[in-house]
Structure formats: structure tokens, C-alpha cells
Design a protein around this motif. Structure first.
Motif, PDB file in Angstrom:
ATOM      1  N   UNK A   1       0.861  -1.182   0.000  1.00  0.00           N
ATOM      2  CA  UNK A   1       0.000   0.000   0.000  1.00  0.00           C
ATOM      3  C   UNK A   1       0.900   1.234   0.000  1.00  0.00           C
ATOM      4  N   UNK A   2       0.740   2.082  -0.974  1.00  0.00           N
ATOM      5  CA  UNK A   2       1.625   3.228  -1.149  1.00  0.00           C
ATOM      6  C   UNK A   2       1.004   4.481  -0.540  1.00  0.00           C
ATOM      7  N   UNK A   3       1.765   5.128   0.339  1.00  0.00           N
ATOM      8  CA  UNK A   3       1.343   6.412   0.883  1.00  0.00           C
ATOM      9  C   UNK A   3       1.939   7.504  -0.015  1.00  0.00           C
ATOM     10  N   UNK A   4       1.172   7.907  -1.017  1.00  0.00           N
ATOM     11  CA  UNK A   4       1.691   8.870  -1.992  1.00  0.00           C
ATOM     12  C   UNK A   4       2.077  10.193  -1.331  1.00  0.00           C
ATOM     13  N   UNK A   5       1.263  10.627  -0.365  1.00  0.00           N
ATOM     14  CA  UNK A   5       1.536  11.906   0.294  1.00  0.00           C
ATOM     15  C   UNK A   5       2.881  11.908   0.993  1.00  0.00           C
ATOM     16  N   UNK A   6       3.243  10.759   1.596  1.00  0.00           N
ATOM     17  CA  UNK A   6       4.530  10.686   2.287  1.00  0.00           C
ATOM     18  C   UNK A   6       5.689  10.864   1.314  1.00  0.00           C
TER      19      UNK A   6
ATOM     20  N   UNK B   1      10.060  13.081  -3.613  1.00  0.00           N
ATOM     21  CA  UNK B   1      10.105  12.140  -4.733  1.00  0.00           C
ATOM     22  C   UNK B   1       8.932  12.386  -5.678  1.00  0.00           C
ATOM     23  N   UNK B   2       9.215  12.586  -6.941  1.00  0.00           N
ATOM     24  CA  UNK B   2       8.152  12.755  -7.930  1.00  0.00           C
ATOM     25  C   UNK B   2       7.697  11.408  -8.484  1.00  0.00           C
ATOM     26  N   UNK B   3       8.510  10.390  -8.307  1.00  0.00           N
ATOM     27  CA  UNK B   3       8.138   9.049  -8.770  1.00  0.00           C
ATOM     28  C   UNK B   3       8.706   8.021  -7.802  1.00  0.00           C
ATOM     29  N   UNK B   4       8.072   6.852  -7.779  1.00  0.00           N
ATOM     30  CA  UNK B   4       8.480   5.777  -6.876  1.00  0.00           C
ATOM     31  C   UNK B   4       8.488   4.460  -7.648  1.00  0.00           C
ATOM     32  N   UNK B   5       9.559   3.687  -7.487  1.00  0.00           N
ATOM     33  CA  UNK B   5       9.690   2.380  -8.143  1.00  0.00           C
ATOM     34  C   UNK B   5       9.614   1.298  -7.075  1.00  0.00           C
ATOM     35  N   UNK B   6       8.703   0.337  -7.255  1.00  0.00           N
ATOM     36  CA  UNK B   6       8.598  -0.806  -6.348  1.00  0.00           C
ATOM     37  C   UNK B   6       8.554  -2.076  -7.192  1.00  0.00           C
ATOM     38  N   UNK B   7       8.895  -3.219  -6.572  1.00  0.00           N
ATOM     39  CA  UNK B   7       8.889  -4.446  -7.351  1.00  0.00           C
ATOM     40  C   UNK B   7       9.095  -5.677  -6.498  1.00  0.00           C
ATOM     41  N   UNK B   8       9.136  -6.824  -7.163  1.00  0.00           N
ATOM     42  CA  UNK B   8       9.325  -8.089  -6.458  1.00  0.00           C
ATOM     43  C   UNK B   8       9.961  -9.096  -7.403  1.00  0.00           C
ATOM     44  N   UNK B   9      10.561 -10.128  -6.807  1.00  0.00           N
ATOM     45  CA  UNK B   9      11.188 -11.210  -7.573  1.00  0.00           C
ATOM     46  C   UNK B   9      10.666 -12.530  -7.041  1.00  0.00           C
ATOM     47  N   UNK B  10      10.323 -13.437  -7.969  1.00  0.00           N
ATOM     48  CA  UNK B  10       9.823 -14.761  -7.574  1.00  0.00           C
ATOM     49  C   UNK B  10      10.463 -15.815  -8.463  1.00  0.00           C
TER      50      UNK B  10
ATOM     51  N   UNK C   1       5.907   1.594 -11.678  1.00  0.00           N
ATOM     52  CA  UNK C   1       6.378   2.981 -11.608  1.00  0.00           C
ATOM     53  C   UNK C   1       5.194   3.852 -11.218  1.00  0.00           C
ATOM     54  N   UNK C   2       5.327   4.550 -10.093  1.00  0.00           N
ATOM     55  CA  UNK C   2       4.206   5.299  -9.535  1.00  0.00           C
ATOM     56  C   UNK C   2       4.485   6.796  -9.570  1.00  0.00           C
TER      57      UNK C   2
ATOM     58  N   UNK D   1      -0.891   8.093  -8.940  1.00  0.00           N
ATOM     59  CA  UNK D   1      -1.342   7.165  -9.977  1.00  0.00           C
ATOM     60  C   UNK D   1      -0.192   6.297 -10.451  1.00  0.00           C
ATOM     61  N   UNK D   2      -0.529   5.254 -11.194  1.00  0.00           N
ATOM     62  CA  UNK D   2       0.495   4.353 -11.735  1.00  0.00           C
ATOM     63  C   UNK D   2       0.861   4.788 -13.147  1.00  0.00           C
ATOM     64  N   UNK D   3       2.168   4.926 -13.422  1.00  0.00           N
ATOM     65  CA  UNK D   3       2.631   5.328 -14.747  1.00  0.00           C
ATOM     66  C   UNK D   3       2.927   4.133 -15.632  1.00  0.00           C
TER      67      UNK D   3
END
Length: 425
Positions: free
Chosen positions: A83-88, A94-103, A116-117, A123-125
Motif C-alpha cells: 500500500x503506497x502512501x503517496x503523500x509521504x 520524490x516525484x516518482x516511486x519504483x517498487x517491485x518483487x522477484x519470484x 512505476x508510480x 497514480x500508476x505510470x
């Protein structure tokens, strides 16, 4: 569509890597300077990325930082499902945020997912899901960095591309191919005689070059997947300076078969040789324009080396460079709007770029013995060989506005004759 392109790029990289000999003498990239405006971006460590051979988020961070276009912030470790807290993140700059996972998948591949958020618009880019064999973890990271660069800068990223260059170690010359960040070095050819002028085919599967292994310069085309080599030009006198047409069907070369060096074209299999210039001077270093309709080349017909342009079928040539008495090594940007070249002024050989629409010229280098410029496939950077710290055999990269500079070195031998490969699709 993007996913299909990524899968194809990974597949081609797999073939190339399997067909060449990998070496461990990696290149080292040093960065100086940044873009006029850097985009602040937070990149989180990917969830469970420790199970992969390499840390995907670290590869992405290094690519973005090396571009000079981003101010990269560490965002700890977050999952792409978090869950992304965009306001934080907005409040942290930060104008953009990158998150991810590996399986790890049942077949041994690694499934890498990323998002890419946009923290300003909440919103999601963009988002991608890529599955690749373990040895291609780096390619996956580069492709994600390419996607981020394109979404935020508006220009396709070139992190997943490759470069070809020649290394001289002792008495051995090596034609090597590496990732654009200098990692993943593979040897395509070894020789005790010089190798010069490597040039990528437009599809990135072949390299043309000049080898002196037969005690004279001969132009070859080598398939990097099958290692098969084809002699393209082995005429009397010098055979040099190969350059591919945009469709990969023709190669422009410089031949001295009838005395003075002149410009010719030949099919990529060595057939259908055609002479394009017929002068009393030396015409050499041909380069096709981006649309394939023209050929730029160096000629001393005006009394000193200058750069000219003529129709791709030959004919009347127009002089292009007028500043300075010595201009060589023409290279055209992928959009066809700029010309990079080496100019000698006050005894210094330096990299310049010319805006062909208004003839405005810009010096891009601070070094003094520059050679062999080569545009990145997105046209944003130029790689060239130079001398640094009194040592020849150093590669440098500069952005086309001159603001961002990189120096590429290796601990083993000299590196020279760089040529930046195409996008792999």
C-alpha cells in the motif's frame, strides 16, 4: 507489445552470450556532471530479490544515476503489492516511486515485476512483469530502467543496449562486446594482429570490422550468434571503414584498390561492389545518413580533411564542415539532425557536434586526443575513445548537450574504437 519486445531482447542477448567467450575484466564507469534538471525518484529494494543472482533494484539505480537525468533516493524495501502512501513520498521530494518483487518460477526462471508510480498524481505510470533465465537478471534490470527513462524523460532508454570495442592486452587484440554499463564483457574475436573499425548491423546480430590477421586490412562481417565470418572486401590495397546502411543490406567502405582511397558500397555478403567517388583526393570514413539516402564521408579534396555529403548512389558532394582546417570521423545522430566529428584546433583533437539545421557547433569534450565517436541509439549520448591521465585507451561518454560525462576504463589493457549498438528489436 512492450512485453513482446522485452522477451525478444532477452532471447537475442541469450544467443549472443552463448556464442561468445565471457571474460571477467569488467569495465569501470565513472560519472561526472548531471542534467540541467534532475527528476527526483525513489527506488525501493524489490521484495525477495535476494534469491536472484543479482540485485535488480541496484542495477536500476545504477542505470538511472549514470544517465545524469535522475536524483535517486533510497526507499528501503517495498513490495510491488504494498500500500503506497503517496503523500509521504511527495513530502519527501520524490516525484516518482519504483517498487517491485522477484519470484522463482518452477522452471528455474525468475519472474520480476515492477511498478512505476507518480507520487504527484497518486497514480500508476507503468508496470511490467518479466520472466528470464538467471543469467539474464541484468538484462531484466536494464529493460526496467529503460521503461522508467522513457516514461519520465519521454525518450527511449538505452540501458539494455550493447557496445563493441577493441581491447589491446599485451600483443593480443580482442573484439569485445559488453553491456552499455560495461558489464557482461564477451570476446567475439582474438587476434595477434590489429582489429579496427567495428560497426554494428542495424539488427544487432552482426558486426563488421577490419582485421589485419592476413597481414593486410580486410573487411569482415561476423555473425555474433553463429560466429560465422564473411569476407566483404579483400581487394588490392587498403580495405577499411565499414558502415552499414539503415536496412542492413549494404555496407559503405573505403578502398584503395585503384590507387587513392575512394568510397564504395557493397552488399553485406560481399557482392555487387559499386564505386561512389572518383576524385584526385582521398575519400574515406563513409557513414550512411539515418534515412539511408545520403552518405557522409571525409575528403581532402579542398586541401585538408573535411566532411562532405553525397547521395547514397554517388554523385555531387556538398561540403558540410567549414570551421577549422581538420575535421574527420563523421557520425550522424539517429534522428539525422546532428553530426558528431573530431576536429583538430590548436593542436587538440576534440569531439564536436554540429546542428545540421542551423550549423551551430558545440565542443563536447575537454580531452585533447579524441577518436571514434559513436551515438547511443536514442541519440542522447556520444561514446568516444580518448586519452586520460596520460593513458591512451580510455572510453568516454558525454551527453549531446555536454552536461553529463562518463569515463570508462579497464584495469587490463587499452580500449579503443567504440561503437554503440542498436536497440535490440
Amino acid at each position: 507489445m512492450i512485453k513482446k519486445l522485452l522477451v525478444r531482447a532477452v532471447a537475442v542477448a541469450a544467443l549472443l552470450t552463448g556464442a561468445m567467450t565471457q571474460v571477467h575484466a569488467q569495465l569501470r564507469v565513472e560519472i561526472a556532471g548531471v542534467g540541467a534538471q534532475q527528476i527526483p525518484i525513489a527506488v525501493a529494494g524489490f521484495a525477495d530479490e535476494g534469491i536472484a543472482p543479482q540485485q535488480v533494484s541496484a542495477i536500476i539505480k545504477a542505470d538511472l544515476e549514470r544517465s545524469g537525468m535522475f536524483k535517486v533516493m533510497d526507499a528501503g524495501v517495498m513490495s510491488d503489492a504494498a500500500q503506497i502512501n503517496y503523500g509521504e513520498w511527495k513530502s519527501r521530494g520524490a516525484e516518482a516511486l519504483v517498487v517491485g518483487s522477484v519470484q522463482r518460477l518452477a522452471d528455474g526462471r525468475f519472474d520480476v515485476r515492477y511498478r512505476l508510480l507518480d507520487t504527484l498524481k497518486s497514480s500508476q505510470l507503468s508496470a511490467l512483469a518479466l520472466a528470464a533465465q538467471p543469467q539474464f537478471t541484468r538484462v531484466t534490470g536494464h529493460k526496467i530502467a529503460d521503461d522508467i527513462y522513457e516514461k519520465l524523460v519521454g525518450v527511449r532508454g538505452a540501458f539494455a543496449t550493447r557496445v563493441a570495442y577493441v581491447t589491446k592486452v599485451g600483443n593480443e587484440y580482442r573484439l569485445e562486446v559488453a553491456d552499455a554499463d560495461g558489464e557482461g564483457v564477451n570476446v567475439a574475436l582474438r587476434s595477434n594482429e590489429p582489429i579496427i573499425s567495428p560497426a554494428w548491423s542495424p539488427d544487432g546480430t552482426r558486426v563488421a570490422y577490419v582485421s589485419f590477421e592476413n597481414k593486410k586490412p580486410v573487411v569482415y562481417v561476423q555473425n555474433l550468434v553463429t560466429r560465422q565470418r564473411t569476407v566483404v572486401a579483400n581487394f588490392k590495397g587498403s580495405n577499411s571503414a565499414p558502415s552499414w546502411s539503415p536496412d542492413g543490406s549494404r555496407i559503405a567502405i573505403a578502398l584503395a584498390r585503384n590507387g587513392l582511397t575512394q568510397v564504395y558500397t557493397v552488399n553485406a555478403d560481399g557482392s555487387n561492389l559499386q564505386r561512389l567517388t572518383n576524385t584526385d583526393g582521398i575519400d574515406t570514413e563513409p557513414q550512411f545518413s539515418a534515412d539511408g539516402k545520403s552518405i557522409y564521408f571525409t575528403s581532402d579534396r579542398s586541401g585538408g580533411p573535411q566532411i562532405y555529403r553525397m547521395p547514397a548512389s554517388g554523385g555531387n558532394a556538398q561540403r558540410v564542415t567549414f570551421n577549422g582546417s581538420y575535421n574527420i570521423s563523421p557520425r550522424i545522430s539517429p534522428d539525422g539532425k546532428s553530426l558528431a566529428y573530431i576536429s583538430r584546433r590548436d593542436g587538440r583533437f576534440q569531439l564536436y557536434v554540429l546542428d545540421l539545421s542551423n550549423n551551430q557547433e558545440l565542443r563536447l569534450s575537454d580531452t585533447t586526443k579524441d577518436e571514434s565517436p559513436s551515438f547511443s541509439p536514442n541519440g542522447k549520448y556520444i561514446m568516444y575513445a580518448t586519452e586520460s591521465g596520460g593513458r591512451r585507451g580510455t572510453l568516454a561518454v558525454v551527453s549531446v548537450d555536454g552536461r553529463i560525462k562518463q569515463r570508462v576504463t579497464t584495469q587490463a589493457g587499452d580500449i579503443r574504437e567504440p561503437n554503440w549498438g542498436p536497440f535490440m528489436n
